[in-house]
Design an enzyme around this catalytic site. Structure first.
Site, PDB file in Angstrom:
ATOM      1  N   ASP A   1      -9.214   3.555  16.042  1.00  0.00           N
ATOM      2  CA  ASP A   1      -8.471   2.843  17.087  1.00  0.00           C
ATOM      3  C   ASP A   1      -7.268   2.112  16.495  1.00  0.00           C
ATOM      4  O   ASP A   1      -7.006   0.956  16.826  1.00  0.00           O
ATOM      5  CB  ASP A   1      -9.387   1.862  17.819  1.00  0.00           C
ATOM      6  CG  ASP A   1      -8.788   1.399  19.153  1.00  0.00           C
ATOM      7  OD1 ASP A   1      -7.970   2.142  19.734  1.00  0.00           O
ATOM      8  OD2 ASP A   1      -9.130   0.292  19.608  1.00  0.00           O
TER       9      ASP A   1
ATOM     10  N   LYS B   1      -3.623   0.995  16.282  1.00  0.00           N
ATOM     11  CA  LYS B   1      -2.544   0.802  17.241  1.00  0.00           C
ATOM     12  C   LYS B   1      -1.831  -0.497  16.889  1.00  0.00           C
ATOM     13  O   LYS B   1      -2.372  -1.323  16.138  1.00  0.00           O
ATOM     14  CB  LYS B   1      -3.087   0.754  18.675  1.00  0.00           C
ATOM     15  CG  LYS B   1      -4.167  -0.291  18.900  1.00  0.00           C
ATOM     16  CD  LYS B   1      -4.763  -0.164  20.288  1.00  0.00           C
ATOM     17  CE  LYS B   1      -5.916  -1.155  20.480  1.00  0.00           C
ATOM     18  NZ  LYS B   1      -6.518  -1.026  21.827  1.00  0.00           N
TER      19      LYS B   1
ATOM     20  N   ASN C   1      -3.492  -3.971  16.814  1.00  0.00           N
ATOM     21  CA  ASN C   1      -4.458  -4.250  15.755  1.00  0.00           C
ATOM     22  C   ASN C   1      -3.783  -4.502  14.406  1.00  0.00           C
ATOM     23  O   ASN C   1      -4.461  -4.559  13.384  1.00  0.00           O
ATOM     24  CB  ASN C   1      -5.449  -3.090  15.616  1.00  0.00           C
ATOM     25  CG  ASN C   1      -6.332  -2.950  16.833  1.00  0.00           C
ATOM     26  OD1 ASN C   1      -6.516  -3.901  17.584  1.00  0.00           O
ATOM     27  ND2 ASN C   1      -6.869  -1.761  17.050  1.00  0.00           N
TER      28      ASN C   1
ATOM     29  N   ASP D   1      -9.847  -5.294  13.874  1.00  0.00           N
ATOM     30  CA  ASP D   1     -10.597  -4.610  14.922  1.00  0.00           C
ATOM     31  C   ASP D   1     -11.267  -3.328  14.456  1.00  0.00           C
ATOM     32  O   ASP D   1     -10.669  -2.253  14.463  1.00  0.00           O
ATOM     33  CB  ASP D   1      -9.715  -4.308  16.125  1.00  0.00           C
ATOM     34  CG  ASP D   1     -10.519  -3.681  17.258  1.00  0.00           C
ATOM     35  OD1 ASP D   1     -11.756  -3.685  17.176  1.00  0.00           O
ATOM     36  OD2 ASP D   1      -9.915  -3.179  18.211  1.00  0.00           O
TER      37      ASP D   1
ATOM     38  N   THR E   1      -7.569   4.528  22.034  1.00  0.00           N
ATOM     39  CA  THR E   1      -6.712   3.975  23.074  1.00  0.00           C
ATOM     40  C   THR E   1      -5.749   5.039  23.560  1.00  0.00           C
ATOM     41  O   THR E   1      -5.043   5.642  22.745  1.00  0.00           O
ATOM     42  CB  THR E   1      -5.917   2.771  22.528  1.00  0.00           C
ATOM     43  OG1 THR E   1      -6.844   1.775  22.079  1.00  0.00           O
ATOM     44  CG2 THR E   1      -5.016   2.184  23.601  1.00  0.00           C
TER      45      THR E   1
END
Length: 350
Positions: A136, A138, A141, A157, A176
């Site tokens: 994840d 992105k 984060n 995260d 995401t």
């Protein structure tokens, strides 16, 4: 040993993870200071009632965080419990979010973007070498460690992370929308290559200020990603080097086996050479960031954006052995109870 700073952020979390499908509850983030060193930490206070049904999630994150020691990755320092709460003591990162810092700059170049991506690649390579896939990655984060001009970037995260070699093939659709790799959407087994795709998407955004894939309709968005259809649009990419575009194309390669690994990406001349341009692209990039990425609603007056953004993501779960005991996976300092917590931190009540 520790003194409560007196800053308390109540966060009403309502984040819907794409593959986990759960919502958070009220949690509290407090800042505490170590008396001896004046070092600040962030403590996430999670009601045990909020963990019901989410046990696997927090167990996963704790297992991952306890294995990680890297300069560009946020550290879990301690775990405590009371009869009603689980407390996670995290390294404090207070430099703000990636996009906010770029917008605030007056000067921003390809070389700046290259240096940011270099740090991210180095950290993700470390994870991959340990058999950990983030899943994840992105911009939200990616947080700055401090307000210093030369502050390093930090990855946070790990709620969707997966440790390879645990006996299961990664095939769960998670991540995401907009940053997720084609093979994930195609519901095919996938590997560490999904993180490299996400780094490619982040690199793209850092150089133009808007995402390579976008549509209000998720189905159409996923269709774009599945086909790996993206463009280097004029005029936004006219002043960006061919080397930067080549770097992105190798990471945003549809076929996972052809996609650059972190190690290969670190050897690309845009990262390790001198092909990243020094031309100021701040005006164009910051304008697009402000247009395409709304400011975080989690902003706080004392610049605790990073704390809130990071800690609200730690809605994981943990294994419950009984109504008042929480046993995390392989704790780094042992599982400390509420009496030990009170001995280290003042100002907390149970």
């Amino acid at each position: 040993m520790f003194a409560f700073v007196g800053v308390c952020v109540c966060v009403c979390v309502c984040v819907c993870f794409y593959c986990l499908g759960f919502r958070g509850a009220f949690s509290e983030v407090v800042l505490a200071e170590e008396k001896r060193t004046q070092r600040l930490v962030a403590i996430k206070c999670i009601p045990k009632k909020a963990l019901e049904g989410k046990e696997n999630n927090i167990e996963n994150e704790i297992a991952v965080l306890h294995r990680i020691k890297h300069a560009n990755i946020v550290t879990l320092e301690d775990i405590f419990e009371s009869t009603s709460h689980l407390y996670l003591v995290m390294q404090l990162v207070s430099g703000g979010e990636l996009f906010d810092r770029i917008v605030e700059k007056g000067f921003y170049t390809e070389r700046d973007a290259s240096q940011l991506i270099h740090q991210i690649l180095d950290a993700v390579k470390y994870l991959h070498d340990m058999g950990i896939v983030h899943r994840d990655l992105k911009p939200e984060n990616l947080l700055y460690y401090s307000m210093d001009e030369e502050s390093k970037i930090m990855i946070s995260d790990f709620g969707l992370s997966k440790i390879e070699g645990s006996g299961s093939v990664m095939s769960t659709a998670c991540g995401t929308p907009g940053y997720v790799a084609p093979e994930v959407l195609a519901q095919k087994p996938y590997s560490k290559a999904v993180d490299c795709w996400s780094i490619g998407v982040i690199s793209y955004i850092l150089l133009c200020g808007y995402p390579p894939f976008y549509d209000e309709n998720d189905s159409k968005l996923f269709e774009q990603i599945l086909k790996a259809e993206y463009e280097f649009d004029s005029p936004y990419w006219d002043d960006i080097s061919d080397s930067a575009k080549d770097f992105i194309c190798h990471l945003m390669e549809k076929e996972p086996l052809k996609r650059y690994t972190c190690e290969q990406a670190l050897q690309h001349p845009w990262i390790c050479g001198d092909t990243a341009l020094d031309k100021n692209i701040h005006e164009s990039v910051s304008a697009q960031i402000k247009k395409n990425f709304a400011k975080s609603k989690w902003k706080q007056a004392f610049n605790a954006t990073a704390v809130v953004r990071h800690m609200r993501k730690l809605q994981l779960g943990t294994s419950l052995e009984g109504p008042s005991q929480i046993t995390p996976t392989s704790p780094c300092h042992g599982h400390l109870n509420q009496h030990q917590l009170l001995a280290k931190y003042e100002g907390l009540t149970f």
